[in-house]
Design a protein around this motif. Sequence first.
Motif, PDB file in Angstrom:
ATOM      1  N   TYR A   1      35.333  68.031  81.391  1.00 31.90           N
ATOM      2  CA  TYR A   1      35.259  69.292  80.653  1.00 31.90           C
ATOM      3  C   TYR A   1      35.051  70.467  81.602  1.00 31.90           C
ATOM      4  CZ  TYR A   1      33.357  73.085  77.839  1.00 31.90           C
ATOM      5  OH  TYR A   1      33.129  74.309  77.268  1.00 31.90           O
ATOM      6  N   LEU A   2      34.118  70.327  82.543  1.00 27.18           N
ATOM      7  CA  LEU A   2      33.834  71.426  83.457  1.00 27.18           C
ATOM      8  C   LEU A   2      35.005  71.706  84.387  1.00 27.18           C
ATOM      9  CD1 LEU A   2      30.093  70.741  84.376  1.00 27.18           C
ATOM     10  CD2 LEU A   2      31.021  72.306  82.670  1.00 27.18           C
ATOM     11  N   SER A   3      35.679  70.652  84.812  1.00 23.72           N
ATOM     12  CA  SER A   3      36.851  70.840  85.674  1.00 23.72           C
ATOM     13  C   SER A   3      37.977  71.536  84.917  1.00 23.72           C
ATOM     14  CB  SER A   3      37.328  69.485  86.199  1.00 23.72           C
ATOM     15  OG  SER A   3      38.441  69.636  87.054  1.00 23.72           O
ATOM     16  N   GLN A   4      38.124  71.185  83.658  1.00 24.74           N
ATOM     17  CA  GLN A   4      39.120  71.848  82.817  1.00 24.74           C
ATOM     18  C   GLN A   4      38.750  73.313  82.596  1.00 24.74           C
ATOM     19  OE1 GLN A   4      39.427  71.080  78.350  1.00 24.74           O
ATOM     20  NE2 GLN A   4      41.171  69.896  79.081  1.00 24.74           N
ATOM     21  N   SER A   5      37.466  73.579  82.487  1.00 19.30           N
ATOM     22  CA  SER A   5      36.995  74.945  82.241  1.00 19.30           C
ATOM     23  C   SER A   5      37.021  75.805  83.496  1.00 19.30           C
ATOM     24  CB  SER A   5      35.564  74.907  81.691  1.00 19.30           C
ATOM     25  OG  SER A   5      35.493  74.174  80.484  1.00 19.30           O
ATOM     26  N   PHE A   6      36.810  75.176  84.670  1.00 18.67           N
ATOM     27  CA  PHE A   6      36.775  75.904  85.942  1.00 18.67           C
ATOM     28  C   PHE A   6      37.690  75.188  86.947  1.00 18.67           C
ATOM     29  CE2 PHE A   6      32.607  76.249  83.869  1.00 18.67           C
ATOM     30  CZ  PHE A   6      32.535  77.624  83.678  1.00 18.67           C
ATOM     31  N   PRO A   7      38.992  75.266  86.753  1.00 14.53           N
ATOM     32  CA  PRO A   7      39.930  74.484  87.562  1.00 14.53           C
ATOM     33  C   PRO A   7      39.935  74.829  89.048  1.00 14.53           C
ATOM     34  CG  PRO A   7      41.104  76.070  86.193  1.00 14.53           C
ATOM     35  CD  PRO A   7      39.685  76.064  85.722  1.00 14.53           C
ATOM     36  N   SER A   8      39.468  76.003  89.399  1.00 14.82           N
ATOM     37  CA  SER A   8      39.499  76.407  90.809  1.00 14.82           C
ATOM     38  C   SER A   8      38.303  75.887  91.605  1.00 14.82           C
ATOM     39  CB  SER A   8      39.553  77.933  90.920  1.00 14.82           C
ATOM     40  OG  SER A   8      38.374  78.521  90.375  1.00 14.82           O
ATOM     41  N   ILE A   9      37.328  75.317  90.920  1.00 10.80           N
ATOM     42  CA  ILE A   9      36.121  74.830  91.597  1.00 10.80           C
ATOM     43  C   ILE A   9      36.184  73.320  91.714  1.00 10.80           C
ATOM     44  CG2 ILE A   9      33.605  74.743  91.550  1.00 10.80           C
ATOM     45  CD1 ILE A   9      33.624  77.267  89.885  1.00 10.80           C
ATOM     46  N   PRO A  10      36.136  72.773  92.917  1.00 11.78           N
ATOM     47  CA  PRO A  10      36.256  71.326  93.087  1.00 11.78           C
ATOM     48  C   PRO A  10      35.029  70.576  92.576  1.00 11.78           C
ATOM     49  CG  PRO A  10      35.729  72.363  95.183  1.00 11.78           C
ATOM     50  CD  PRO A  10      35.992  73.478  94.210  1.00 11.78           C
ATOM     51  N   ILE A  11      35.257  69.386  92.061  1.00  9.98           N
ATOM     52  CA  ILE A  11      34.161  68.516  91.662  1.00  9.98           C
ATOM     53  C   ILE A  11      33.455  68.023  92.922  1.00  9.98           C
ATOM     54  CG2 ILE A  11      33.583  66.293  90.599  1.00  9.98           C
ATOM     55  CD1 ILE A  11      35.913  66.727  88.691  1.00  9.98           C
ATOM     56  N   PRO A  12      32.150  68.040  92.949  1.00 11.24           N
ATOM     57  CA  PRO A  12      31.426  67.641  94.159  1.00 11.24           C
ATOM     58  C   PRO A  12      31.422  66.131  94.366  1.00 11.24           C
ATOM     59  CG  PRO A  12      29.881  68.030  92.397  1.00 11.24           C
ATOM     60  CD  PRO A  12      31.236  68.414  91.855  1.00 11.24           C
ATOM     61  N   THR A  13      31.122  65.722  95.569  1.00 10.79           N
ATOM     62  CA  THR A  13      30.810  64.328  95.837  1.00 10.79           C
ATOM     63  C   THR A  13      29.374  64.096  95.377  1.00 10.79           C
ATOM     64  OG1 THR A  13      32.276  64.339  97.758  1.00 10.79           O
ATOM     65  CG2 THR A  13      30.696  62.528  97.596  1.00 10.79           C
ATOM     66  N   VAL A  14      29.178  63.038  94.600  1.00 11.53           N
ATOM     67  CA  VAL A  14      27.901  62.852  93.914  1.00 11.53           C
ATOM     68  C   VAL A  14      27.114  61.694  94.535  1.00 11.53           C
ATOM     69  CG1 VAL A  14      26.812  62.405  91.687  1.00 11.53           C
ATOM     70  CG2 VAL A  14      28.923  63.749  91.798  1.00 11.53           C
ATOM     71  N   TYR A  15      25.818  61.900  94.701  1.00  5.75           N
ATOM     72  CA  TYR A  15      24.938  60.910  95.321  1.00  5.75           C
ATOM     73  C   TYR A  15      23.694  60.709  94.463  1.00  5.75           C
ATOM     74  CZ  TYR A  15      27.635  62.051  99.536  1.00  5.75           C
ATOM     75  OH  TYR A  15      28.647  62.279 100.449  1.00  5.75           O
ATOM     76  N   MET A  16      22.924  59.683  94.824  1.00  2.00           N
ATOM     77  CA  MET A  16      21.567  59.492  94.323  1.00  2.00           C
ATOM     78  C   MET A  16      20.625  59.412  95.511  1.00  2.00           C
ATOM     79  SD  MET A  16      21.621  56.817  91.124  1.00  2.00           S
ATOM     80  CE  MET A  16      21.924  57.423  89.456  1.00  2.00           C
ATOM     81  N   HIS A  17      19.429  59.966  95.333  1.00  2.00           N
ATOM     82  CA  HIS A  17      18.391  59.843  96.350  1.00  2.00           C
ATOM     83  C   HIS A  17      17.047  59.637  95.672  1.00  2.00           C
ATOM     84  CE1 HIS A  17      17.953  64.147  95.329  1.00  2.00           C
ATOM     85  NE2 HIS A  17      16.711  64.060  95.809  1.00  2.00           N
ATOM     86  N   VAL A  18      16.043  59.357  96.445  1.00  2.00           N
ATOM     87  CA  VAL A  18      14.662  59.296  95.975  1.00  2.00           C
ATOM     88  C   VAL A  18      13.877  60.318  96.772  1.00  2.00           C
ATOM     89  CG1 VAL A  18      12.557  57.897  95.994  1.00  2.00           C
ATOM     90  CG2 VAL A  18      14.703  56.914  95.167  1.00  2.00           C
TER      91      VAL A  18
END
Length: 331
Positions: A122-139
Motif C-alpha cells: 500500500y505504501l509503495s503504491q501511495s509513494f512510488p518514488s520512495i524505495p522500500i527499505p531493507t528490513v532487519y530485526m535487532h535487540v
Amino acid sequence: MTVRIISFLIFIFVFSACNGQNSSAHLIADTIQIHRFDKTLFQLIQSEDTLLRQQLLQEYPEMLEITGKAILNIQSPDQPGFFDKLENYYSEPTLKGLYTHAIELYDSIEDLEQELGNGFAYLSQSFPSIPIPTVYMHVSGLNQNVLAGEHLLSLSIDKYMGKEYPLYQDFFYENQRQKMQKSYIVPDYLSGWLMAEFPFEGNESILLDRMVYEGKIKYLIAHALPDIKPYELMGYTRQEYEWCEENSKMIWKSILERKHLYTPDVMTTTKYFEEVPSANTIFSEAPGNLGSWIGWQIIEHYIKEKGDSPEELMKIENAQEILIISKYKGN
C-alpha cells in the motif's frame, strides 16, 4: 551514512490514534524478508567465536554501524574495542536472558513478513518514488526501538514480548505494555519508515502541529493495515476508544478554552502524546496519547473534504490549513 533513530513507547514520538474504520482494499503482496541480524549477533554472544565477527562485518555492516551509534555510543565498527564492548553489553545477565527469550519467541516470523509485505504494498503504491527499505530485526535491551538508516529499517523485538512479560512489569506502565505485543510489530515498522521518510517539520511546541503530523501517520498506517481495529492501533482498550468518541466534542472544546492548541508550550503539548494518562491535559479519565487521536480525527475529516492522495497529504505542511479545510469541531 546518515543515521536516524526513531523511538517508541517512552522515547521521542509515540505514534497512535483513535479513528473510525477505514475502507482501504486489502492488498496481498509478496512477503518482505526481515533480515535476522538479531540471530546472527546472538550466535556471537553465545559462542564468543571471533570468526563470527567477520561474518557480521560482511553480512551486516550498516546494522553494526547503526547499532554502535544508537545503542553503544561508538561511531564505527572500525574503532578499537568495538566488538568487545558489543559483546559485553549483550552479555549482561538480565539482557542476555531477555535476548534468549526474544529469539525463542520470534524464531519463525513468516506471518510478520507477509503482513509487512501487504502493508508496504500500500505504501509503495501511495509513494512510488520512495524505495522500500531493507528490513532487519535487532535487540536493544529496551533501548532504541526503531533504527533507520539510508534505505534501512530495523525493529527491536525485545519490546514485543507480550504485555504480561515479567521483566516489563518493573519498567513500564500498563498503558505502555499494551503496545508491547506482537500485533504492534508491523504497524511500528511502517510508522518508523514513514517517520524517517517524512520527518516532522513543524513546531514541536505547538499542539496543532504535532496533532496533524501524527494524525497523518496514523491515517496512512490504518489504510495500509485495514485489518487492525482502530482501538488496537491506538493501543487503547475498546472502552477507552469509545470514551474518545463519546466525549470528542467536550475534548475539543476544552482544548480551545484552555488555549492549548496554538500556545507554544512544549511541556503542555508533550503531555498530550504520553502513553500514560495524565490529569494535566484535560480529563483524568481520558486515555493517554489523546493528541494523536485528535490528529487522526482531523485528518479523516480533511480527506473527506479534500480527497487528497497520500502524496498530496504529506506535501501539505500547514497544519492550520488542514484544520480549516477539515471543518473539524470535535464532531
